[in-house]
Design a protein around this motif. Sequence first.
Motif, mmCIF file in Angstrom:
data_model
loop_
_atom_site.group_PDB
_atom_site.id
_atom_site.type_symbol
_atom_site.label_atom_id
_atom_site.label_comp_id
_atom_site.label_asym_id
_atom_site.label_seq_id
_atom_site.Cartn_x
_atom_site.Cartn_y
_atom_site.Cartn_z
ATOM 1 N N TYR A 160 0.832 -1.202 0.000
ATOM 2 C CA TYR A 160 0.000 0.000 0.000
ATOM 3 C C TYR A 160 0.874 1.264 0.000
ATOM 4 N N THR A 161 1.930 1.248 0.801
ATOM 5 C CA THR A 161 2.847 2.389 0.859
ATOM 6 C C THR A 161 3.529 2.579 -0.487
ATOM 7 N N TRP A 162 3.998 1.491 -1.083
ATOM 8 C CA TRP A 162 4.642 1.574 -2.405
ATOM 9 C C TRP A 162 3.673 2.146 -3.438
ATOM 10 N N GLN A 163 2.414 1.691 -3.412
ATOM 11 C CA GLN A 163 1.402 2.210 -4.336
ATOM 12 C C GLN A 163 1.262 3.721 -4.185
ATOM 13 N N ASN A 164 1.253 4.185 -2.953
ATOM 14 C CA ASN A 164 1.137 5.621 -2.713
ATOM 15 C C ASN A 164 2.352 6.382 -3.226
ATOM 16 N N TYR A 165 3.536 5.793 -3.114
ATOM 17 C CA TYR A 165 4.738 6.428 -3.673
ATOM 18 C C TYR A 165 4.602 6.543 -5.189
ATOM 19 N N GLU A 166 4.180 5.462 -5.844
ATOM 20 C CA GLU A 166 4.046 5.468 -7.306
ATOM 21 C C GLU A 166 3.013 6.489 -7.779
ATOM 22 N N ARG A 167 1.955 6.636 -7.025
ATOM 23 C CA ARG A 167 0.876 7.552 -7.409
ATOM 24 C C ARG A 167 1.133 8.994 -6.999
ATOM 25 N N GLY A 168 2.204 9.218 -6.251
ATOM 26 C CA GLY A 168 2.524 10.567 -5.815
ATOM 27 C C GLY A 168 1.667 11.050 -4.663
ATOM 28 N N LYS A 169 0.985 10.134 -3.987
ATOM 29 C CA LYS A 169 0.149 10.512 -2.851
ATOM 30 C C LYS A 169 0.986 10.770 -1.609
ATOM 31 N N THR A 170 2.068 10.011 -1.468
ATOM 32 C CA THR A 170 2.992 10.207 -0.353
ATOM 33 C C THR A 170 4.411 10.181 -0.901
ATOM 34 N N PHE A 171 5.340 10.629 -0.068
ATOM 35 C CA PHE A 171 6.738 10.734 -0.474
ATOM 36 C C PHE A 171 7.589 9.962 0.533
ATOM 37 N N PRO A 172 8.521 9.138 0.076
ATOM 38 C CA PRO A 172 9.352 8.375 1.011
ATOM 39 C C PRO A 172 10.277 9.265 1.832
ATOM 40 N N ASP A 173 10.562 8.820 3.053
ATOM 41 C CA ASP A 173 11.517 9.556 3.890
ATOM 42 C C ASP A 173 12.943 9.230 3.439
ATOM 43 N N VAL A 174 13.901 9.919 4.003
ATOM 44 C CA VAL A 174 15.295 9.788 3.559
ATOM 45 C C VAL A 174 15.822 8.348 3.690
ATOM 46 N N PRO A 175 15.621 7.654 4.817
ATOM 47 C CA PRO A 175 16.110 6.275 4.889
ATOM 48 C C PRO A 175 15.494 5.371 3.815
ATOM 49 N N THR A 176 14.217 5.593 3.505
ATOM 50 C CA THR A 176 13.557 4.793 2.472
ATOM 51 C C THR A 176 14.102 5.136 1.092
ATOM 52 N N ILE A 177 14.384 6.396 0.852
ATOM 53 C CA ILE A 177 14.981 6.797 -0.425
ATOM 54 C C ILE A 177 16.332 6.112 -0.600
ATOM 55 N N LYS A 178 17.109 6.042 0.453
ATOM 56 C CA LYS A 178 18.413 5.358 0.394
ATOM 57 C C LYS A 178 18.236 3.894 0.021
ATOM 58 N N LYS A 179 17.198 3.247 0.581
ATOM 59 C CA LYS A 179 16.923 1.841 0.250
ATOM 60 C C LYS A 179 16.516 1.692 -1.213
ATOM 61 N N ILE A 180 15.728 2.644 -1.711
ATOM 62 C CA ILE A 180 15.323 2.618 -3.124
ATOM 63 C C ILE A 180 16.553 2.760 -4.009
ATOM 64 N N GLU A 181 17.423 3.705 -3.670
ATOM 65 C CA GLU A 181 18.652 3.907 -4.456
ATOM 66 C C GLU A 181 19.471 2.615 -4.513
ATOM 67 N N LYS A 182 19.625 1.968 -3.371
ATOM 68 C CA LYS A 182 20.439 0.753 -3.305
ATOM 69 C C LYS A 182 19.763 -0.420 -4.014
ATOM 70 N N SER A 183 18.479 -0.622 -3.767
ATOM 71 C CA SER A 183 17.756 -1.760 -4.343
ATOM 72 C C SER A 183 17.630 -1.678 -5.861
ATOM 73 N N PHE A 184 17.487 -0.454 -6.366
ATOM 74 C CA PHE A 184 17.281 -0.284 -7.808
ATOM 75 C C PHE A 184 18.504 0.279 -8.529
#
Length: 64
Positions: free
Chosen positions: A28-52
Motif C-alpha cells: 500500500y505504501t509503495w502504491q502511494n509512492y508510485e501515485r505521488g500521494k505520499t513521499f518516502p523519507d530519507v532512509p527509504t529513499i536510500k533503500k530505493i537507491e540501493k535496491s534499484f
Amino acid sequence: MRVTLKALRANKGMTQEEAAKAIGVSQYTWQNYERGKTFPDVPTIKKIEKSFNVAYNDIIFLTK
C-alpha cells in the motif's frame, strides 16, 4: 536518465509487492509512492537507491 518509481519497478520485472518488500514497506505504501500521494523519507529513499541501483536525482517521485 530520469525515471518514475513505476518504471524502475517495471524495468526490474517486479510487482508492487516485490518492490515494497525489497525496501521494507507495505505494498500500500509503495502504491502511494508510485501515485505521488505520499513521499518516502530519507532512509527509504536510500533503500530505493540501493535496491534499484539508481541515484536520487534520477528518480521522478511526483508525477502528474
